[in-house]
Motif scaffolding. Structure first.
Motif, PDB file in Angstrom:
ATOM      1  N   ARG A  42       0.838  -1.205   0.000  1.00 18.05           N
ATOM      2  CA  ARG A  42       0.000   0.000   0.000  1.00 18.05           C
ATOM      3  C   ARG A  42       0.870   1.251   0.000  1.00 18.05           C
ATOM      4  O   ARG A  42       0.568   2.237  -0.691  1.00 18.05           O
ATOM      5  N   ASP A  46       0.850   4.228  -2.822  1.00 18.44           N
ATOM      6  CA  ASP A  46       0.594   5.640  -2.520  1.00 18.44           C
ATOM      7  C   ASP A  46       1.786   6.515  -2.900  1.00 18.44           C
ATOM      8  O   ASP A  46       1.613   7.653  -3.354  1.00 18.44           O
ATOM      9  N   ARG A  64      -7.137   6.308 -10.343  1.00 15.88           N
ATOM     10  CA  ARG A  64      -5.851   6.755  -9.808  1.00 15.88           C
ATOM     11  C   ARG A  64      -4.811   5.736 -10.256  1.00 15.88           C
ATOM     12  O   ARG A  64      -5.014   4.532 -10.139  1.00 15.88           O
ATOM     13  N   ARG A 196     -11.497   2.938  -0.623  1.00 14.15           N
ATOM     14  CA  ARG A 196     -10.275   2.643  -1.374  1.00 14.15           C
ATOM     15  C   ARG A 196     -10.299   1.207  -1.897  1.00 14.15           C
ATOM     16  O   ARG A 196     -10.738   0.273  -1.213  1.00 14.15           O
ATOM     17  N   ARG A 198      -7.330  -0.198  -3.917  1.00 12.68           N
ATOM     18  CA  ARG A 198      -6.042  -0.216  -4.624  1.00 12.68           C
ATOM     19  C   ARG A 198      -5.719  -1.636  -5.086  1.00 12.68           C
ATOM     20  O   ARG A 198      -6.053  -2.621  -4.420  1.00 12.68           O
TER      21      ARG A 198
END
Length: 232
Positions: A42, A46, A64, A196, A198
């Protein structure tokens, strides 16, 4: 790039997993990424998030994107034995890791029509989920191979639309890995909750596709060494 002198041997999948993969065209590896590695992944995601102009090719709105392919934890994750075993089971010959990038659907974004990636290339795709995922935050949906077989049998792949009614929305926890035939109809759902979601998106290619992939490295923002060859 020069190839590794010694190919990396890949152990086979367990028989029951191999049977499911061949029947459905995808396999969900539950908890494949251990919890002590998820935080580092993670953080790599980021840290790799940038602006749209970091990519050579414009990216779609509603997502994103993160450049992660030089991170050592990401690289180790791409080589987890069950993941490589699933890829080897589908490719049945020498292959390589062509790409890994980070993707996350934004709130109210991420929806994709059902589609097939690289029809005829025999590529294998994988999604490493870094957060819990489900129908509320943009989870991936797939049409299992045995439900898609009609279009395949009729030679209509790429000509007829996949059957949305046959798609299954997957759900699970951080650390799961979805491995699938890139020709299998698939697509993300809309992230309605904004939670989120991801993930790392990987692509494994048969060795015969290496020259074509190398020719467009810059367009795909590939920075990592892709010379390692995996052999079933």
């Amino acid at each position: 790039m020069s190839h590794c002198l010694t190919p990396t041997r890949v152990a086979p999948l367990a028989a029951d997993q191999a049977a499911m993969l061949m029947r459905d065209g995808y396999l969900l590896l539950r908890g494949a990424v251990l919890e002590d590695r998820r935080g580092a992944l993670r953080a790599a995601f980021d840290a790799g998030v940038g602006t749209g102009d970091q990519c050579a090719v414009p990216r779609g709105n509603g997502w994103r994107h993160a450049l992660v392919d030089l991170d050592p934890t990401v690289q180790r994750t791409c080589r987890l034995p069950p993941l490589l075993a699933a890829a080897a089971g589908m490719l049945a010959g020498p292959f390589f890791l062509a790409q890994v990038e980070g993707r996350e659907p934004l709130r109210d974004g991420g929806y994709q029509p059902l589609h097939r990636d690289g029809v005829g290339t025999n590529a294998v795709a994988a999604l490493v989920f870094l957060d819990a995922y489900g129908p509320d935050n943009g989870a991936t949906r797939v049409v299992p191979r045995h439900l898609d077989q009609g279009l395949v049998d009729q030679g209509l792949v790429g000509q007829a639309e996949p059957d949305e009614a046959s798609s299954l929305i997957l759900a699970g926890e951080a650390g799961d890995i979805l491995v699938f035939d890139a020709d299998l109809p698939h697509g993300a759902t809309r992230n309605r909750s904004g939670a989120r979601r991801r993930s790392l998106l990987l692509s494994f290619m048969p060795e015969r596709m290496r020259a074509a992939q190398e020719s467009c490295r810059a367009l795909r923002n590939v920075r990592m060494d892709t010379s390692e060859v995996f052999v079933p």
